[in-house]
Motif scaffolding. Structure first.
Motif, mmCIF file in Angstrom:
data_model
loop_
_atom_site.group_PDB
_atom_site.id
_atom_site.type_symbol
_atom_site.label_atom_id
_atom_site.label_comp_id
_atom_site.label_asym_id
_atom_site.label_seq_id
_atom_site.Cartn_x
_atom_site.Cartn_y
_atom_site.Cartn_z
ATOM 1 N N ALA A 66 0.802 -0.658 0.582
ATOM 2 C CA ALA A 66 0.351 -0.187 0.013
ATOM 3 C C ALA A 66 0.590 0.983 0.147
ATOM 4 O O ALA A 66 0.347 2.498 -0.710
ATOM 5 N N GLU B 68 -6.798 -8.940 5.498
ATOM 6 C CA GLU B 68 -6.735 -7.962 6.412
ATOM 7 C C GLU B 68 -4.980 -7.186 5.908
ATOM 8 O O GLU B 68 -4.537 -6.049 5.815
ATOM 9 N N LYS C 97 -13.991 -5.653 -2.014
ATOM 10 C CA LYS C 97 -12.933 -6.361 -1.509
ATOM 11 C C LYS C 97 -12.848 -7.419 -1.491
ATOM 12 O O LYS C 97 -14.526 -7.902 -1.049
ATOM 13 N N TYR D 273 -10.057 4.097 -2.664
ATOM 14 C CA TYR D 273 -10.768 3.186 -1.952
ATOM 15 C C TYR D 273 -13.152 2.826 -1.599
ATOM 16 O O TYR D 273 -13.147 2.301 -2.777
ATOM 17 N N ARG E 166 -3.617 -8.134 3.196
ATOM 18 C CA ARG E 166 -3.807 -8.448 1.941
ATOM 19 C C ARG E 166 -4.704 -7.628 1.201
ATOM 20 O O ARG E 166 -5.837 -8.518 1.595
ATOM 21 N N MET E 167 -5.088 -6.470 -0.011
ATOM 22 C CA MET E 167 -5.724 -5.571 -0.066
ATOM 23 C C MET E 167 -6.215 -6.174 -1.638
ATOM 24 O O MET E 167 -6.026 -6.246 -2.294
ATOM 25 N N GLU E 168 -7.552 -7.001 -1.516
ATOM 26 C CA GLU E 168 -8.170 -7.749 -3.061
ATOM 27 C C GLU E 168 -9.050 -6.766 -3.522
ATOM 28 O O GLU E 168 -9.850 -7.154 -2.861
#
Length: 135
Positions: free
Chosen positions: A44, A81, A77, A67, A83-85
């Protein structure tokens, strides 16, 4: 990704995020998910510093705004927590032509929200006029 691969009239946010995800030189920061219908932000901090702030197409000043835009444009989403996919059924690797459907759905949703807000304002105004009537 060449500009001519995108549908004509496509909003620049869609082009910007698609290009960022599809660029192999940024795979350590952001890349396609395993199913090729999502993307993963691996780092991030690097994403914010090197992609988001340098990509005028995404018109976001910070990650929170980015976001919010993702949600506004129909992304969901997918995972956790650490990894943001984010995915969307029309955000598909090798298929920038599908972004047009994604944009149409997003705009239809925005129009419904605006219409509902307009109706609420009109009801409030009508109620206010009823209170002002004499007699």
């Amino acid at each position: 990704m060449k500009l001519e691969n995108f549908p004509i009239g496509l909003h620049f946010f869609y082009r910007g995020i698609y290009r960022a995800v599809d660029d192999p030189s940024t795979d350590s920061i952001i890349s396609w998910g395993k199913n090729n219908k999502s993307f993963i932000i691996w780092n991030a901090g690097e994403f914010l510093a090197n992609i988001l702030t340098n990509c005028r197409a995404m018109v976001c000043d910070d990650f929170k705004e980015f976001y919010s835009k993702l949600k506004e444009y129909g992304f969901v989403k997918i995972s956790g927590e650490h990894r943001m996919e984010f995915g969307h059924k029309y955000f598909v690797r090798g298929r920038p032509d599908l972004l047009r459907k994604m944009q149409a759905k997003s705009h239809a949703r925005s129009r419904r929200i605006c219409f509902a807000a307009k109706q609420a304002r009109e009801r409030k105004l009508a109620n206010g006029l009823d209170l002002l009537r004499i007699g």
